[in-house]
Scaffold this motif. Structure first.
Motif, short mmCIF file in Angstrom:
data_model
loop_
_atom_site.label_atom_id
_atom_site.label_comp_id
_atom_site.label_asym_id
_atom_site.label_seq_id
_atom_site.Cartn_x
_atom_site.Cartn_y
_atom_site.Cartn_z
N VAL A 203 -3.21 17.43 -9.90
CA VAL A 203 -2.92 17.29 -8.88
C VAL A 203 -3.87 15.80 -7.91
CG1 VAL A 203 -3.71 18.12 -6.25
CG2 VAL A 203 -2.72 19.83 -7.55
N LEU A 204 -2.98 14.70 -7.16
CA LEU A 204 -3.32 13.57 -6.79
C LEU A 204 -4.34 13.30 -5.87
CD1 LEU A 204 -0.86 11.48 -9.07
CD2 LEU A 204 -2.84 12.09 -10.13
N LEU A 205 -5.29 13.79 -5.51
CA LEU A 205 -5.40 14.04 -4.00
C LEU A 205 -6.21 12.98 -3.08
CD1 LEU A 205 -6.36 16.06 -1.80
CD2 LEU A 205 -9.12 16.94 -3.62
N ASP A 206 -5.68 12.61 -2.31
CA ASP A 206 -5.97 11.78 -1.28
C ASP A 206 -7.25 12.58 -0.49
OD1 ASP A 206 -6.82 8.70 0.12
OD2 ASP A 206 -5.62 9.56 1.83
N TYR A 207 -8.49 10.90 -0.05
CA TYR A 207 -9.40 11.88 0.38
C TYR A 207 -9.35 11.46 2.09
CZ TYR A 207 -14.11 11.67 2.20
OH TYR A 207 -15.60 12.10 3.32
N LEU A 208 -8.91 10.76 2.41
CA LEU A 208 -8.96 10.53 3.79
C LEU A 208 -7.54 11.79 4.47
CD1 LEU A 208 -11.13 7.37 4.80
CD2 LEU A 208 -11.81 9.86 4.97
N MET A 209 -7.26 12.25 5.11
CA MET A 209 -6.42 12.50 6.02
C MET A 209 -5.62 13.53 6.85
SD MET A 209 -4.06 14.06 2.02
CE MET A 209 -5.79 15.76 1.62
N PRO A 210 -5.07 13.90 6.92
CA PRO A 210 -5.24 14.52 8.69
C PRO A 210 -5.14 15.78 8.88
CG PRO A 210 -2.73 13.18 8.07
CD PRO A 210 -3.99 13.02 7.29
N GLN A 211 -4.98 16.54 9.62
CA GLN A 211 -5.45 18.15 9.29
C GLN A 211 -6.69 18.87 8.74
OE1 GLN A 211 -1.68 20.15 9.73
NE2 GLN A 211 -0.49 18.35 9.70
N MET A 212 -6.35 18.07 7.07
CA MET A 212 -6.90 18.68 6.29
C MET A 212 -7.89 17.81 5.26
SD MET A 212 -7.05 21.73 3.49
CE MET A 212 -6.74 23.46 4.72
N ASP A 213 -8.87 16.96 5.39
CA ASP A 213 -8.72 16.24 4.05
C ASP A 213 -9.10 16.55 2.61
OD1 ASP A 213 -11.58 17.37 4.18
OD2 ASP A 213 -12.77 15.35 5.46
N GLY A 214 -9.88 15.40 2.16
CA GLY A 214 -9.76 16.13 0.56
C GLY A 214 -11.11 16.90 -0.15
N LEU A 215 -11.74 16.72 1.00
CA LEU A 215 -13.12 18.10 0.58
C LEU A 215 -12.83 18.88 0.73
CD1 LEU A 215 -16.19 15.35 0.17
CD2 LEU A 215 -15.57 16.24 -1.01
N THR A 216 -12.11 19.18 2.39
CA THR A 216 -11.81 20.36 2.93
C THR A 216 -10.92 21.34 1.75
OG1 THR A 216 -12.70 19.42 5.15
CG2 THR A 216 -11.45 21.72 5.15
N PHE A 217 -9.78 20.38 1.49
CA PHE A 217 -8.69 20.86 0.11
C PHE A 217 -9.76 21.81 -0.93
CE2 PHE A 217 -6.67 20.21 -2.72
CZ PHE A 217 -5.52 21.02 -3.34
N LEU A 218 -10.57 20.69 -0.96
CA LEU A 218 -11.30 20.92 -2.22
C LEU A 218 -11.86 22.73 -2.30
CD1 LEU A 218 -12.50 17.56 -3.48
CD2 LEU A 218 -10.76 19.09 -4.87
N GLU A 219 -13.39 22.96 -1.44
CA GLU A 219 -13.52 23.86 -0.87
C GLU A 219 -12.38 24.87 -1.10
OE1 GLU A 219 -15.18 22.89 2.57
OE2 GLU A 219 -16.88 21.69 2.49
N GLN A 220 -11.52 25.31 0.08
CA GLN A 220 -10.25 25.49 0.00
C GLN A 220 -9.76 26.38 -1.48
OE1 GLN A 220 -10.34 28.05 2.99
NE2 GLN A 220 -8.77 28.87 1.69
N VAL A 221 -9.07 25.39 -2.38
CA VAL A 221 -9.30 25.41 -3.84
C VAL A 221 -9.52 26.19 -4.24
CG1 VAL A 221 -8.24 24.62 -5.84
CG2 VAL A 221 -7.55 23.52 -3.83
N LYS A 222 -11.27 26.04 -4.50
CA LYS A 222 -12.26 27.15 -5.18
C LYS A 222 -12.73 28.23 -4.60
CE LYS A 222 -16.79 25.68 -6.48
NZ LYS A 222 -18.24 25.09 -6.54
#
Length: 352
Positions: free
Chosen positions: A61-80
């Motif tokens: 997974v190649l993940l951008d840090y700054l994104m609308p709706q859900m940024d990279g860190l929030t995404f990582l928290e959910q994945v974990k």
């Protein structure tokens, strides 16, 4: 054999998920990794939907840090939180130089950073090398699991064969082993008696119970279960059988590397000290006796008392336990007796 199996396997190109709201960035990354199937998600929420459907198919997974709706860190928290990508590498794409961000990202499961502006050669080499590492590890785990299963099958075959030989040599051994296993299962799974064992280890201890009379295979005649009050001569015989059992089980463990043989050896090791009730106290001299060993030994002794008393059912169990509590068989670990009382109904139910 393991090396041959590994060399015969090829590493396939799996799907790469690109999570970025910038179309140009997505296009550049798609070109860099054109040998892979590509899926693009414009934000973290879209990416989560993709991962839930295809997590076993993703190489990275190649993940951008700054994104609308859900940024990279929030995404990582959910994945974990959902444990979605424990076997898939995640790369965070960012132009920021922030040690705090890096620390958080690594803690949440990121394996590496891709810095902007992108260098196609470096990005490709770094990502592909880590993908290959993950794939090789997955292949090794599958091969080791296959080899482990062979060991288990071989070990269980040995136990089955030895158990059958014991049953031929020792009268009522099958019934005794069944009862001891049933009593031990209750104590190991429903009390602190098994607190230091994993679920897998408890299963292996229960398998080991079939080998508790392995020392009797050295005898020429058909044997009965041991007396609950052995005389001096019988004590010496039990001790000698236990020593032979320890030697045999040690050899079996070395040959098979099968854990139940080690547990059976542990039981035999303490059985040779099974004189005047010392087996059930918390120590023999300065040596600690594992509580699980005491639990299995207690189960074996209770069943032997019932068999030798001529009484059956709950009445036989109640009388045997009463004799234990009155001190007829020596000192017992207080934690073990507490576990027995807490599970009394289930233990009695083993006998109908």
């Amino acid at each position: 054999m393991l090396q041959n199996d590994l060399s015969a396997m090829t590493l396939e190109k799996g799907t790469i998920l690109i999570v970025d709201d910038n179309e140009l960035n997505c296009e550049i990354l798609s070109i860099i990794f054109s040998v892979h199937p590509i899926i693009i998600a414009s934000n973290g929420k879209e990416a989560l939907d993709v991962i839930r459907k295809k997590k076993g198919e993703l190489d990275a997974v190649l993940l951008d840090y700054l994104m609308p709706q859900m940024d990279g860190l929030t995404f990582l928290e959910q994945v974990k939180e959902e444990k979605l990508l424990s076997r898939t590498p995640i790369f965070l794409i960012t132009s920021e130089e922030d040690d705090t961000l890096a620390a958080k990202a690594f803690k949440l499961g990121v394996v590496d950073f891709i810095k902007r502006p992108l260098s196609a050669f470096i990005v490709q080499k770094r990502v592909e090398s880590i993908i290959e590492l993950y794939q090789t590890r997955a292949i090794l785990e599958k091969l080791l699991e296959k080899e482990t299963k062979k060991v288990r099958d071989f070990g269980r075959g040995l136990i089955k064969t030895i158990g059958a030989a014991i049953e031929d040599r020792v009268k009522d051994s099958r019934v005794h082993s069944h009862n001891v296993r049933a009593l031990s299962r209750i104590l190991l799974t429903k009390s602190e008696v098994g607190k230091n064992l994993t679920h897998q280890e408890i299963s292996e201890v229960l398998e080991a119970i079939s080998l508790q009379d392995i020392g009797k295979l050295s005898q020429d005649s058909i044997l009965h279960n041991d007396s609950d009050h052995p005389n001096k001569e019988q004590q010496e015989e039990i001790s000698e059988r236990s020593k032979k059992a320890i030697m045999l089980l040690t050899d079996l463990q070395k040959v098979s590397h099968f854990k139940p043989f080690q547990f059976a050896r542990d039981l035999a090791e303490f059985q040779k000290d099974n004189m005047e009730g010392h087996y059930f106290s918390e120590k023999i001299g300065h040596q600690e006796i594992p509580l699980w060993v005491q639990g299995v030994a207690f189960s074996s002794m209770i069943d032997s008392i019932i068999a030798n008393s001529g009484k059956s059912g709950k009445e036989g169990f109640s009388e045997a336990l009463k004799r234990v509590e009155e001190g007829e068989f020596g000192e017992f670990n207080s934690h073990l007796l507490k576990a027995v009382k807490e599970n009394l109904d289930e233990l009695q139910a083993v006998y109908g």
